[in-house]
Write an enzyme that holds these catalytic residues in place. Structure first.
Site, short mmCIF file in Angstrom:
data_model
loop_
_atom_site.label_atom_id
_atom_site.label_comp_id
_atom_site.label_asym_id
_atom_site.label_seq_id
_atom_site.Cartn_x
_atom_site.Cartn_y
_atom_site.Cartn_z
N HIS A 156 26.67 45.18 -75.37
CA HIS A 156 25.38 45.67 -75.88
C HIS A 156 25.29 45.38 -77.36
O HIS A 156 26.26 45.55 -78.10
CB HIS A 156 25.23 47.18 -75.65
N HIS A 162 23.54 46.37 -80.95
CA HIS A 162 22.90 47.49 -81.63
C HIS A 162 21.84 46.99 -82.61
O HIS A 162 22.07 46.00 -83.31
CB HIS A 162 23.92 48.27 -82.48
N GLY A 194 35.81 48.42 -81.62
CA GLY A 194 35.06 49.67 -81.53
C GLY A 194 34.15 49.79 -80.32
O GLY A 194 33.36 50.73 -80.23
N GLN A 195 34.25 48.85 -79.38
CA GLN A 195 33.40 48.94 -78.18
C GLN A 195 33.88 50.07 -77.30
O GLN A 195 35.04 50.10 -76.87
CB GLN A 195 33.44 47.61 -77.39
N VAL A 197 31.59 51.51 -74.69
CA VAL A 197 31.00 51.34 -73.35
C VAL A 197 31.24 49.89 -72.91
O VAL A 197 30.80 48.95 -73.58
CB VAL A 197 29.48 51.64 -73.38
P1 AMP Z 1 29.86 50.99 -78.80
O1 AMP Z 1 30.83 51.76 -79.65
O2 AMP Z 1 29.39 49.73 -79.46
O3 AMP Z 1 30.40 50.77 -77.41
O4 AMP Z 1 28.57 51.89 -78.70
C1 AMP Z 1 28.22 52.62 -77.56
C2 AMP Z 1 26.93 53.32 -77.87
O5 AMP Z 1 26.36 53.75 -76.65
C3 AMP Z 1 27.07 54.56 -78.74
O6 AMP Z 1 26.27 54.39 -79.91
C4 AMP Z 1 26.58 55.69 -77.86
O7 AMP Z 1 25.84 56.66 -78.57
C5 AMP Z 1 25.71 54.96 -76.86
N1 AMP Z 1 25.57 55.58 -75.56
C6 AMP Z 1 26.57 55.99 -74.73
N2 AMP Z 1 26.06 56.48 -73.57
C7 AMP Z 1 24.71 56.35 -73.68
C8 AMP Z 1 23.61 56.66 -72.81
N3 AMP Z 1 23.79 57.20 -71.60
N4 AMP Z 1 22.35 56.38 -73.24
C9 AMP Z 1 22.14 55.82 -74.44
N5 AMP Z 1 23.13 55.51 -75.30
C10 AMP Z 1 24.40 55.77 -74.93
#
Ligand code: AMP
Ligand code: ZN
Length: 143
Positions: A100, A102, A93-94, A96
Site C-alpha cells: 500500500h 501512503h 516498517g510495513q 500490513v
Molecule cells: P504500514 O506500516 O505501511 O504497513 O501502514 C499500515 C497502515 O494501515 C497504518 O497507517 C494503519 O493505520 C493502517 N490501517 C491498518 N488497518 C486499517 C484498516 N482496517 N483501515 C484503514 N487503515 C488501516
C-alpha cells in the site's frame, strides 16, 4: 484474496473502509489511524504482499490513483504538500502485508521530516561504490 488481510476485506466490502477512489486494479481509502487529516492508502485490489509481487498493470493503477488523488486530498484538507511513499517489507516498517502507498498531507510547521528520515543516517559511499551498485543493478535487469 487473503481471508485474514484487512485491506482485502476493505476491497471486498467485508470490512468498513472510507473509500475515496478506485479504478480497475486499485482502491484508495482513508487510513484508520491517520498521521494527518486526509491520510490515504492506495492498494492493488489483489492481495500482493510486497511491491515487487504486484504486476506492472497493478502498479500502474496504484500510481494512477496516487496521481489523481494526491492533489485532490491536498485541496480537501488545505494542505501545503504531501509525503507519498510506501513501507516495503517489515524492516522498512510495513505492518500490513498487502502492499500500500501512503499519501500523508503535510502542513507548514507540522514538525515532520522528509522521507529521508525513514532511513536513519546517510550511507557513506564513495563514487566507486556508487558506480559499482549502479552497474550491478543495471546488470540485474535495470535499464
Ligand atoms: P504500514 O506500516 O505501511 O504497513 O501502514 C499500515 C497502515 O494501515 C497504518 O497507517 C494503519 O493505520 C493502517 N490501517 C491498518 N488497518 C486499517 C484498516 N482496517 N483501515 C484503514 N487503515 C488501516
Ligand atoms: Zn490483502
Amino acid at each position: 484474496m487473503s481471508t485474514d488481510c484487512p485491506f482485502c476485506g476493505i476491497v471486498a466490502g467485508e470490512i468498513p473502509g472510507r473509500i475515496v477512489g478506485e479504478n480497475d486494479h486499485a482502491v484508495a481509502f482513508l487510513d484508520a489511524n491517520p498521521m494527518a487529516p486526509g491520510h490515504t492508502l492506495v492498494v492493488p485490489r489483489e492481495h500482493r504482499e510486497r511491491l515487487a509481487d504486484a504486476t506492472e498493470t497493478e502498479v500502474t493503477a496504484v500510481f494512477s490513483l496516487l496521481h489523481e488523488l494526491a492533489p485532490e486530498i491536498e485541496t480537501t484538507v488545505d494542505a501545503d504538500g504531501a509525503t507519498v511513499g510506501l513501507n516495503d517489507g517489515s524492516t522498512a516498517g510495513q505492518e500490513v502485508p498487502h502492499t500500500h502507498a501512503h499519501v500523508i498531507p503535510r502542513f507548514d510547521g507540522d514538525g515532520g521530516g522528509s522521507i529521508h528520515v525513514a532511513a536513519g543516517s546517510p550511507a557513506d559511499l564513495s563514487d566507486a561504490e556508487l558506480d559499482e551498485i549502479a552497474d550491478e543493478v543495471t546488470a540485474d535487469g535495470g535499464d
